[in-house]
Design a protein around this motif. Structure first.
Motif, PDB file in Angstrom:
ATOM      1  N   HIS A  41       0.824  -1.210   0.000  1.00  0.00           N
ATOM      2  CA  HIS A  41       0.000   0.000   0.000  1.00  0.00           C
ATOM      3  C   HIS A  41       0.861   1.264   0.000  1.00  0.00           C
ATOM      4  N   PHE A  42       1.863   1.322   0.901  1.00  0.00           N
ATOM      5  CA  PHE A  42       2.666   2.533   1.049  1.00  0.00           C
ATOM      6  C   PHE A  42       3.778   2.656   0.016  1.00  0.00           C
ATOM      7  N   LEU A  43       4.182   1.545  -0.567  1.00  0.00           N
ATOM      8  CA  LEU A  43       5.246   1.577  -1.582  1.00  0.00           C
ATOM      9  C   LEU A  43       4.697   1.119  -2.934  1.00  0.00           C
ATOM     10  N   LYS A  44       3.567   1.724  -3.320  1.00  0.00           N
ATOM     11  CA  LYS A  44       2.876   1.333  -4.548  1.00  0.00           C
ATOM     12  C   LYS A  44       3.762   1.419  -5.782  1.00  0.00           C
ATOM     13  N   ASN A  45       4.587   2.461  -5.836  1.00  0.00           N
ATOM     14  CA  ASN A  45       5.436   2.629  -7.015  1.00  0.00           C
ATOM     15  C   ASN A  45       6.762   1.862  -6.905  1.00  0.00           C
ATOM     16  N   GLN A  46       6.880   1.034  -5.886  1.00  0.00           N
ATOM     17  CA  GLN A  46       8.019   0.136  -5.687  1.00  0.00           C
ATOM     18  C   GLN A  46       9.386   0.823  -5.900  1.00  0.00           C
ATOM     19  N   PRO A  47       9.717   1.749  -4.992  1.00  0.00           N
ATOM     20  CA  PRO A  47      10.986   2.484  -5.142  1.00  0.00           C
ATOM     21  C   PRO A  47      12.194   1.544  -5.111  1.00  0.00           C
ATOM     22  N   PHE A  48      13.180   1.881  -5.921  1.00  0.00           N
ATOM     23  CA  PHE A  48      14.455   1.151  -6.031  1.00  0.00           C
ATOM     24  C   PHE A  48      14.290  -0.279  -6.530  1.00  0.00           C
ATOM     25  N   LYS A  49      13.172  -0.594  -7.138  1.00  0.00           N
ATOM     26  CA  LYS A  49      12.923  -1.963  -7.594  1.00  0.00           C
ATOM     27  C   LYS A  49      13.991  -2.437  -8.581  1.00  0.00           C
ATOM     28  N   GLU A  50      14.391  -1.572  -9.509  1.00  0.00           N
ATOM     29  CA  GLU A  50      15.393  -1.977 -10.500  1.00  0.00           C
ATOM     30  C   GLU A  50      16.716  -2.323  -9.827  1.00  0.00           C
ATOM     31  N   GLY A  70       8.364 -11.554  -4.775  1.00  0.00           N
ATOM     32  CA  GLY A  70       7.569 -10.364  -5.048  1.00  0.00           C
ATOM     33  C   GLY A  70       8.135  -9.207  -4.235  1.00  0.00           C
ATOM     34  N   TYR A  71       7.839  -7.996  -4.647  1.00  0.00           N
ATOM     35  CA  TYR A  71       8.429  -6.810  -4.026  1.00  0.00           C
ATOM     36  C   TYR A  71       8.086  -6.707  -2.529  1.00  0.00           C
ATOM     37  N   GLY A  72       6.808  -6.822  -2.180  1.00  0.00           N
ATOM     38  CA  GLY A  72       6.384  -6.659  -0.786  1.00  0.00           C
ATOM     39  C   GLY A  72       7.010  -7.668   0.156  1.00  0.00           C
ATOM     40  N   LYS A  73       7.024  -8.935  -0.228  1.00  0.00           N
ATOM     41  CA  LYS A  73       7.619  -9.973   0.624  1.00  0.00           C
ATOM     42  C   LYS A  73       9.134  -9.827   0.713  1.00  0.00           C
ATOM     43  N   PHE A  74       9.757  -9.353  -0.382  1.00  0.00           N
ATOM     44  CA  PHE A  74      11.202  -9.126  -0.380  1.00  0.00           C
ATOM     45  C   PHE A  74      11.561  -8.042   0.631  1.00  0.00           C
ATOM     46  N   ILE A  75      10.823  -6.936   0.619  1.00  0.00           N
ATOM     47  CA  ILE A  75      11.063  -5.856   1.590  1.00  0.00           C
ATOM     48  C   ILE A  75      10.762  -6.345   3.003  1.00  0.00           C
TER      49      ILE A  75
END
Length: 168
Positions: A41-50, A70-75
């Motif tokens: 929810h708070f990191l919708k644009n997935q900062p630093f994903k690349e 996935g991005y959320g579980k990784f963070i």
């Protein structure tokens, strides 16, 4: 410095509070603790994903990467492991500071005892997780916890040693 700090009792009370928080936390299922939806929810644009896509490694026999989790579980993985390290850093450091006034001439004995006590608590905490539904006890987490406790003990030891050398 107040009397409670000087005799170490306040540090022991803090250690007991940390232990209570850890016990409560390991009583909860993974689903009850999961922060993935909040992260998403708070990191919708997935900062630093690349940049984070380049990180991939094995932890407890499982692939840790954005592709696998996935991005959320990784963070969340990093938040959870950071919480492991930090809580045991606080536990190990407070146990060591609580012991120091009682072991005036044996800083290394206090360091060893505080580190081993925190590591033992980490092992029992993982055992407690085994008894909780939907949790996976991991030896790797005990080692991470142990490293957090040892880091705090060594830093306190170095700080006290440097402080003593400055005085003399």
């Amino acid at each position: 410095m107040n009397k409670q700090m000087k005799n170490g009792n306040l540090y022991f009370v803090f250690a007991l509070v940390v232990m209570a928080v850890l016990f409560y936390s390991s009583s909860m299922t993974y689903e009850a603790q999961s922060q993935v939806s909040t992260i998403d929810h708070f990191l919708k644009n997935q900062p630093f994903k690349e940049q984070l896509n380049a990180i991939s490694f094995q932890y407890a026999g499982k692939d840790v990467s954005i592709a696998a989790l996935g991005y959320g579980k990784f963070i969340e993985f990093y938040l959870r492991k950071g919480a492991h390290f930090t809580t045991y850093f606080l536990l190990g450091g407070s146990l060591y500071l609580g012991l120091l006034p009682r072991l005036k001439n044996s800083q290394l004995l206090g360091l060893g005892f505080a580190w081993l006590a925190a590591t033992g608590y980490a092992a029992t905490d993982e055992f407690h997780q085994m008894l909780t539904g939907d949790r996976t006890p991991l030896f790797q987490d005990v080692m991470l916890d142990s490293c957090g406790a040892l880091t705090a003990c060594v830093l306190v030891f170095l700080w006290r040693t440097l402080k003593h050398k400055r005085r003399s």
